[in-house]
Write a protein that holds these residues in place. Sequence first.
Motif, PDB file in Angstrom:
ATOM      1  N   THR A  58     -27.095 -32.433  26.459  1.00 19.51           N
ATOM      2  CA  THR A  58     -27.673 -31.627  25.393  1.00 19.51           C
ATOM      3  C   THR A  58     -26.552 -31.251  24.450  1.00 19.51           C
ATOM      4  O   THR A  58     -25.415 -31.023  24.879  1.00 19.51           O
ATOM      5  CB  THR A  58     -28.348 -30.351  25.932  1.00 19.51           C
ATOM      6  N   GLY A  59     -26.864 -31.199  23.183  1.00 21.61           N
ATOM      7  CA  GLY A  59     -25.857 -30.950  22.165  1.00 21.61           C
ATOM      8  C   GLY A  59     -25.587 -32.242  21.414  1.00 21.61           C
ATOM      9  O   GLY A  59     -26.026 -33.316  21.815  1.00 21.61           O
ATOM     10  N   ALA A  60     -24.869 -32.130  20.320  1.00 22.79           N
ATOM     11  CA  ALA A  60     -24.567 -33.283  19.472  1.00 22.79           C
ATOM     12  C   ALA A  60     -23.136 -33.750  19.706  1.00 22.79           C
ATOM     13  O   ALA A  60     -22.197 -33.069  19.298  1.00 22.79           O
ATOM     14  CB  ALA A  60     -24.771 -32.904  18.006  1.00 22.79           C
ATOM     15  N   PRO A  61     -22.942 -34.897  20.376  1.00 27.08           N
ATOM     16  CA  PRO A  61     -21.585 -35.368  20.658  1.00 27.08           C
ATOM     17  C   PRO A  61     -20.713 -35.493  19.413  1.00 27.08           C
ATOM     18  O   PRO A  61     -19.524 -35.195  19.453  1.00 27.08           O
ATOM     19  CB  PRO A  61     -21.802 -36.736  21.302  1.00 27.08           C
ATOM     20  N   GLU A  62     -21.313 -35.886  18.300  1.00 25.92           N
ATOM     21  CA  GLU A  62     -20.529 -36.081  17.069  1.00 25.92           C
ATOM     22  C   GLU A  62     -19.987 -34.768  16.490  1.00 25.92           C
ATOM     23  O   GLU A  62     -19.059 -34.770  15.690  1.00 25.92           O
ATOM     24  CB  GLU A  62     -21.360 -36.826  16.012  1.00 25.92           C
ATOM     25  N   ARG A  63     -20.533 -33.641  16.903  1.00 27.21           N
ATOM     26  CA  ARG A  63     -20.060 -32.332  16.428  1.00 27.21           C
ATOM     27  C   ARG A  63     -19.044 -31.703  17.370  1.00 27.21           C
ATOM     28  O   ARG A  63     -18.516 -30.642  17.087  1.00 27.21           O
ATOM     29  CB  ARG A  63     -21.250 -31.389  16.257  1.00 27.21           C
ATOM     30  N   CYS A  64     -18.787 -32.356  18.482  1.00 30.70           N
ATOM     31  CA  CYS A  64     -17.899 -31.780  19.501  1.00 30.70           C
ATOM     32  C   CYS A  64     -16.515 -32.412  19.433  1.00 30.70           C
ATOM     33  O   CYS A  64     -16.125 -33.214  20.289  1.00 30.70           O
ATOM     34  CB  CYS A  64     -18.518 -31.946  20.880  1.00 30.70           C
ATOM     35  N   ILE A  65     -15.798 -32.041  18.391  1.00 30.57           N
ATOM     36  CA  ILE A  65     -14.426 -32.509  18.184  1.00 30.57           C
ATOM     37  C   ILE A  65     -13.570 -31.273  17.957  1.00 30.57           C
ATOM     38  O   ILE A  65     -13.927 -30.391  17.182  1.00 30.57           O
ATOM     39  CB  ILE A  65     -14.340 -33.441  16.958  1.00 30.57           C
ATOM     40  N   GLY A  66     -12.446 -31.206  18.668  1.00 33.32           N
ATOM     41  CA  GLY A  66     -11.526 -30.088  18.476  1.00 33.32           C
ATOM     42  C   GLY A  66     -11.214 -29.356  19.761  1.00 33.32           C
ATOM     43  O   GLY A  66     -11.475 -29.835  20.867  1.00 33.32           O
ATOM     44  N   GLY A  67     -10.643 -28.172  19.598  1.00 32.62           N
ATOM     45  CA  GLY A  67     -10.162 -27.389  20.729  1.00 32.62           C
ATOM     46  C   GLY A  67     -11.275 -26.740  21.528  1.00 32.62           C
ATOM     47  O   GLY A  67     -12.277 -26.302  20.978  1.00 32.62           O
TER      48      GLY A  67
END
Length: 128
Positions: A58-67
Amino acid sequence: MQFEFEFYSSEIERIEADGSELKVHFSAAHLHAVAPGGTRVPGYAGKLMMHFSNAHWTGAPERCIGGLADGSLSVGAVRQTRFELPLDASGSIVAEFRLISGSQFSVQAAHVSCAARAPDQFVESYAC
């Protein structure tokens, strides 16, 4: 030398999703080198990857970048924010990632693996 991965302060470079396979690539993995006798030294290593098989998320993998501000890995009923490398676990796997940006991502899988780091890939942290 043994290593432990810690979610807090690690950085996600990208997440690759392909069918029921999911790979979380870290550009900086917050590690603890564990010397014989149990002394822990914090530091970092790059290019670490967690591989989830038979996964749903669940969640958008493409938005999960960073610390990462926080995260955990549950294997069965045991929830951890830090785990030993190498990791190779099967069963009821749940991983949760909360990024500094506020994005959140969670994975349910049947298997997770993460390779150990070579000692020369570890850089000790001198942060106060």
